[in-house]
Write a protein that holds these residues in place. Structure first.
Motif, PDB file in Angstrom:
ATOM      1  N   ASP A 363       7.680   7.159   3.843  1.00  0.00           N
ATOM      2  CA  ASP A 363       8.859   7.968   3.554  1.00  0.00           C
ATOM      3  C   ASP A 363       8.491   9.389   3.133  1.00  0.00           C
ATOM      4  O   ASP A 363       9.169  10.345   3.468  1.00  0.00           O
ATOM      5  CB  ASP A 363       9.680   7.282   2.446  1.00  0.00           C
ATOM      6  N   SER A 364       7.407   9.531   2.426  1.00  0.00           N
ATOM      7  CA  SER A 364       7.006  10.856   1.927  1.00  0.00           C
ATOM      8  C   SER A 364       6.424  11.742   3.023  1.00  0.00           C
ATOM      9  O   SER A 364       6.370  12.962   2.880  1.00  0.00           O
ATOM     10  CB  SER A 364       5.959  10.691   0.822  1.00  0.00           C
ATOM     11  N   GLY A 365       5.975  11.105   4.120  1.00  0.00           N
ATOM     12  CA  GLY A 365       5.369  11.870   5.202  1.00  0.00           C
ATOM     13  C   GLY A 365       3.916  12.202   4.959  1.00  0.00           C
ATOM     14  O   GLY A 365       3.261  12.823   5.794  1.00  0.00           O
ATOM     15  N   GLU A 366       3.389  11.787   3.799  1.00  0.00           N
ATOM     16  CA  GLU A 366       1.994  12.111   3.467  1.00  0.00           C
ATOM     17  C   GLU A 366       1.019  11.089   4.026  1.00  0.00           C
ATOM     18  O   GLU A 366      -0.132  11.406   4.298  1.00  0.00           O
ATOM     19  CB  GLU A 366       1.830  12.187   1.942  1.00  0.00           C
ATOM     20  N   VAL A 367       1.487   9.838   4.190  1.00  0.00           N
ATOM     21  CA  VAL A 367       0.612   8.762   4.646  1.00  0.00           C
ATOM     22  C   VAL A 367       0.517   8.764   6.168  1.00  0.00           C
ATOM     23  O   VAL A 367       1.511   8.692   6.864  1.00  0.00           O
ATOM     24  CB  VAL A 367       1.114   7.388   4.146  1.00  0.00           C
ATOM     25  N   LYS A 368      -0.711   8.826   6.675  1.00  0.00           N
ATOM     26  CA  LYS A 368      -0.926   8.835   8.123  1.00  0.00           C
ATOM     27  C   LYS A 368      -0.898   7.414   8.691  1.00  0.00           C
ATOM     28  O   LYS A 368      -0.263   7.147   9.689  1.00  0.00           O
ATOM     29  CB  LYS A 368      -2.280   9.482   8.447  1.00  0.00           C
ATOM     30  N   GLU A 369      -1.660   6.516   8.074  1.00  0.00           N
ATOM     31  CA  GLU A 369      -1.700   5.125   8.537  1.00  0.00           C
ATOM     32  C   GLU A 369      -2.243   4.241   7.416  1.00  0.00           C
ATOM     33  O   GLU A 369      -2.855   4.728   6.471  1.00  0.00           O
ATOM     34  CB  GLU A 369      -2.546   4.977   9.805  1.00  0.00           C
ATOM     35  N   PHE A 370      -2.008   2.939   7.550  1.00  0.00           N
ATOM     36  CA  PHE A 370      -2.476   2.019   6.512  1.00  0.00           C
ATOM     37  C   PHE A 370      -2.646   0.617   7.064  1.00  0.00           C
ATOM     38  O   PHE A 370      -2.090   0.263   8.112  1.00  0.00           O
ATOM     39  CB  PHE A 370      -1.507   2.005   5.320  1.00  0.00           C
ATOM     40  N   VAL A 371      -3.437  -0.186   6.356  1.00  0.00           N
ATOM     41  CA  VAL A 371      -3.623  -1.598   6.692  1.00  0.00           C
ATOM     42  C   VAL A 371      -3.500  -2.414   5.413  1.00  0.00           C
ATOM     43  O   VAL A 371      -3.680  -1.889   4.309  1.00  0.00           O
ATOM     44  CB  VAL A 371      -4.995  -1.870   7.349  1.00  0.00           C
ATOM     45  N   PHE A 380      -3.276  -8.697  -2.852  1.00  0.00           N
ATOM     46  CA  PHE A 380      -3.207  -7.936  -1.604  1.00  0.00           C
ATOM     47  C   PHE A 380      -3.705  -6.516  -1.844  1.00  0.00           C
ATOM     48  O   PHE A 380      -3.534  -5.961  -2.927  1.00  0.00           O
ATOM     49  CB  PHE A 380      -1.770  -7.922  -1.085  1.00  0.00           C
ATOM     50  N   GLU A 381      -4.314  -5.979  -0.805  1.00  0.00           N
ATOM     51  CA  GLU A 381      -4.883  -4.632  -0.908  1.00  0.00           C
ATOM     52  C   GLU A 381      -4.344  -3.768   0.235  1.00  0.00           C
ATOM     53  O   GLU A 381      -4.422  -4.154   1.398  1.00  0.00           O
ATOM     54  CB  GLU A 381      -6.405  -4.731  -0.814  1.00  0.00           C
ATOM     55  N   ILE A 382      -3.781  -2.628  -0.102  1.00  0.00           N
ATOM     56  CA  ILE A 382      -3.321  -1.670   0.907  1.00  0.00           C
ATOM     57  C   ILE A 382      -4.322  -0.514   0.938  1.00  0.00           C
ATOM     58  O   ILE A 382      -4.535   0.158  -0.064  1.00  0.00           O
ATOM     59  CB  ILE A 382      -1.916  -1.127   0.591  1.00  0.00           C
ATOM     60  N   THR A 383      -4.947  -0.331   2.078  1.00  0.00           N
ATOM     61  CA  THR A 383      -5.876   0.781   2.265  1.00  0.00           C
ATOM     62  C   THR A 383      -5.185   1.801   3.158  1.00  0.00           C
ATOM     63  O   THR A 383      -4.671   1.442   4.217  1.00  0.00           O
ATOM     64  CB  THR A 383      -7.184   0.305   2.924  1.00  0.00           C
ATOM     65  N   TYR A 384      -5.151   3.049   2.725  1.00  0.00           N
ATOM     66  CA  TYR A 384      -4.367   4.031   3.473  1.00  0.00           C
ATOM     67  C   TYR A 384      -5.077   5.382   3.577  1.00  0.00           C
ATOM     68  O   TYR A 384      -5.941   5.722   2.773  1.00  0.00           O
ATOM     69  CB  TYR A 384      -2.986   4.212   2.818  1.00  0.00           C
ATOM     70  N   VAL A 385      -4.687   6.121   4.606  1.00  0.00           N
ATOM     71  CA  VAL A 385      -5.168   7.494   4.811  1.00  0.00           C
ATOM     72  C   VAL A 385      -3.979   8.413   4.554  1.00  0.00           C
ATOM     73  O   VAL A 385      -2.910   8.229   5.139  1.00  0.00           O
ATOM     74  CB  VAL A 385      -5.689   7.701   6.248  1.00  0.00           C
ATOM     75  N   ALA A 386      -4.158   9.385   3.662  1.00  0.00           N
ATOM     76  CA  ALA A 386      -3.035  10.264   3.315  1.00  0.00           C
ATOM     77  C   ALA A 386      -3.548  11.613   2.831  1.00  0.00           C
ATOM     78  O   ALA A 386      -4.701  11.749   2.401  1.00  0.00           O
ATOM     79  CB  ALA A 386      -2.164   9.617   2.237  1.00  0.00           C
ATOM     80  N   SER A 387      -2.650  12.586   2.876  1.00  0.00           N
ATOM     81  CA  SER A 387      -2.997  13.921   2.401  1.00  0.00           C
ATOM     82  C   SER A 387      -3.000  13.986   0.876  1.00  0.00           C
ATOM     83  O   SER A 387      -3.555  14.896   0.279  1.00  0.00           O
ATOM     84  CB  SER A 387      -2.021  14.955   2.965  1.00  0.00           C
ATOM     85  N   ALA A 388      -2.366  12.999   0.225  1.00  0.00           N
ATOM     86  CA  ALA A 388      -2.351  12.925  -1.248  1.00  0.00           C
ATOM     87  C   ALA A 388      -2.255  11.469  -1.671  1.00  0.00           C
ATOM     88  O   ALA A 388      -1.802  10.616  -0.905  1.00  0.00           O
ATOM     89  CB  ALA A 388      -1.163  13.721  -1.797  1.00  0.00           C
ATOM     90  N   THR A 389      -2.674  11.188  -2.887  1.00  0.00           N
ATOM     91  CA  THR A 389      -2.598   9.823  -3.406  1.00  0.00           C
ATOM     92  C   THR A 389      -1.141   9.421  -3.605  1.00  0.00           C
ATOM     93  O   THR A 389      -0.317  10.222  -4.044  1.00  0.00           O
ATOM     94  CB  THR A 389      -3.342   9.725  -4.755  1.00  0.00           C
ATOM     95  N   ILE A 390      -0.830   8.166  -3.255  1.00  0.00           N
ATOM     96  CA  ILE A 390       0.537   7.654  -3.427  1.00  0.00           C
ATOM     97  C   ILE A 390       0.902   7.683  -4.912  1.00  0.00           C
ATOM     98  O   ILE A 390       0.119   7.261  -5.766  1.00  0.00           O
ATOM     99  CB  ILE A 390       0.653   6.223  -2.868  1.00  0.00           C
TER     100      ILE A 390
END
Length: 435
Positions: A363-371, A380-390
């Motif tokens: 929703d923020s548009g900062e996260v590129k992708e995640f698994v 559970f663990e969410i690993t993500y690529v983003a321009s800033a920390t969630i």
């Protein structure tokens, strides 16, 4: 010159004969199609019972009175040397040999006889033709992995040139790299995009950020065809908006064939020409169209290697309106090993987590992708690529949503990384249970 056809012929695949045979199959009237399927099922079964010792051993001491009595072949059954599984008259030198990706956790080497493999290509040509594409002349923008060793790399580049395609290697998808991808669309007259969903989605998000519609800078583009990974409705909407072209979902298995392909009416058409597809429950009982279960497939033409009632490892539904000739895949849920068993005993498709968190996390548009990975029954663990920390607020939103749609008491860890690890092929697994 038809370079693609030429390269297939050069490798010994009788592509012209296969194309003509496919036309004959497609000309069979609906009223006679059920008979065609039954005849081909019996023919391929009889062949392997006579000429394949591996399959004969599989049926040993089993009482078989009807098709449904045949054992369901699993990937584990096939994890033995290929030479043990080939039919009489076939060797590794006179068949097409390849290896599955191992996305199910059970990789193995498989074989197809050359006519069967030529038929596979004929089906692919036919489906791509629905969108005005010709493998011999249409220029493909290919979002795929590529071998990283020098010989493999240049071999793949040569194959790309012969196959009228330009490859965008997907192991580095930084903004700088995506900028270089974009530059090629300004210069080259691509007819279509083809490749892994997650990589193409990243490129679309990059275009969204730059407020660019791809067809505006590359007017020759006709369609985008995604494969190998789940395509969610919101992802499809994003791709169609940013590319300015239709997005088509392809579903196939390298060891079998093209299984389903979306037509211009947005129906997911199943391949009834070269495959017989069943949906079964956990006990292996055949389910009627409209009910969800495991996808079991029979290759009607592969004489080199038996794929008879083969459990593909996927879960789906065949539309209740389907006929013998015209069958539609109503839903593809995911892989059978992509399920999460929760502490309460509740079993849910792993992609439920992906659905639940996707809209919130992006929703923020900062996260590129995640698994998402299930590391323990309740963790559970969410690993993500983003321009800033969630943010903590966003993290709490995700936890609330998971409690609402799944159950309370689950532990969730978020980890930001620079790049997600993909498989050798370049595929990205959106959910994985390590439990």
């Amino acid at each position: 010159m038809n370079w693609f056809d030429f390269t297939l012929k050069l490798k010994g695949f009788p592509i012209e004969e296969a194309k003509k045979h496919l036309e004959k199959i497609q000309a069979i009237p609906e009223a006679e199609y059920a008979n065609y399927i039954e005849e081909k099922k019996q023919e391929i079964l009889d062949f392997h019972l006579q000429h394949n010792s591996f399959y004969k051993d599989l049926l040993k001491n089993k009482k078989v009175e009807k098709w449904e009595d045949l054992p369901i072949l699993t990937k584990k059954d096939l994890q033995q040397p290929l030479k043990n599984r080939l039919s009489e008259g076939y060797t590794e030198k006179n068949v097409y040999v390849n290896k599955t990706s191992g996305s199910s956790g059970h990789p193995f080497v498989f074989a197809k006889d050359k006519f069967c493999h030529a038929l596979t290509w004929s089906v692919i040509f036919d489906r791509f033709g629905w969108f005005g594409l010709d493998f011999n002349s249409s220029f493909q923008a290919r979002f795929y992995g590529i071998p990283l060793d020098k010989i493999g790399y240049y071999k793949e580049r040569l194959k790309d040139k012969m196959a009228t395609r330009y490859r965008f290697p997907i192991f580095n998808l930084s903004d700088e790299k995506l900028e270089s991808f974009l530059a090629e669309f300004y210069k080259k007259k691509f007819d279509y995009i083809n490749g892994y969903t997650s990589s193409i989605e990243l490129f679309a998000k990059f275009l969204q950020k730059k407020n660019i519609i791809l067809k505006d800078i590359c007017p020759t583009l006709k369609v985008c065809i995604v494969t190998s990974e789940m395509l969610f409705p919101d992802t499809k909407a994003l791709l169609e908006k940013q590319f300015g072209i239709p997005v088509v979902n392809e579903y196939g298995a390298s060891e079998l064939d093209l299984l389903a392909f979306q037509n211009p009416q947005d129906q997911w058409v199943l391949n009834t020409e070269t495959l017989f597809i069943e949906i079964v429950n956990e006990e292996g009982e055949v389910l009627p169209h409209g009910e969800e279960g495991k996808i079991v497939v029979t290759s009607l033409y592969n004489k080199a290697h038996p794929f008879i009632r083969y459990d593909l490892g996927d879960i789906g539904i065949i539309d209740a309106k389907s006929t013998a000739k015209q069958q539609f895949l109503q839903k593809l849920t995911g892989r059978t090993n992509d399920v999460a068993t929760l502490p309460s005993g509740k079993v849910v498709p792993g992609l439920t987590f992906y659905y639940v968190t996707k809209s919130i996390i992006e929703d923020s548009g900062e996260v590129k992708e995640f698994v998402i990975k299930q590391t323990e029954a309740n963790s559970f663990e969410i690993t993500y690529v983003a321009s800033a920390t969630i943010s903590v607020e966003k993290e709490n939103e995700i936890k609330t949503a998971i409690e609402k749609y799944l159950e309370k008491g689950l532990s969730l860890q978020l980890k930001r990384v620079d790049v997600l690890q993909r498989k050798k092929s370049g595929k990205l697994k959106q959910f994985e249970s390590l439990v």
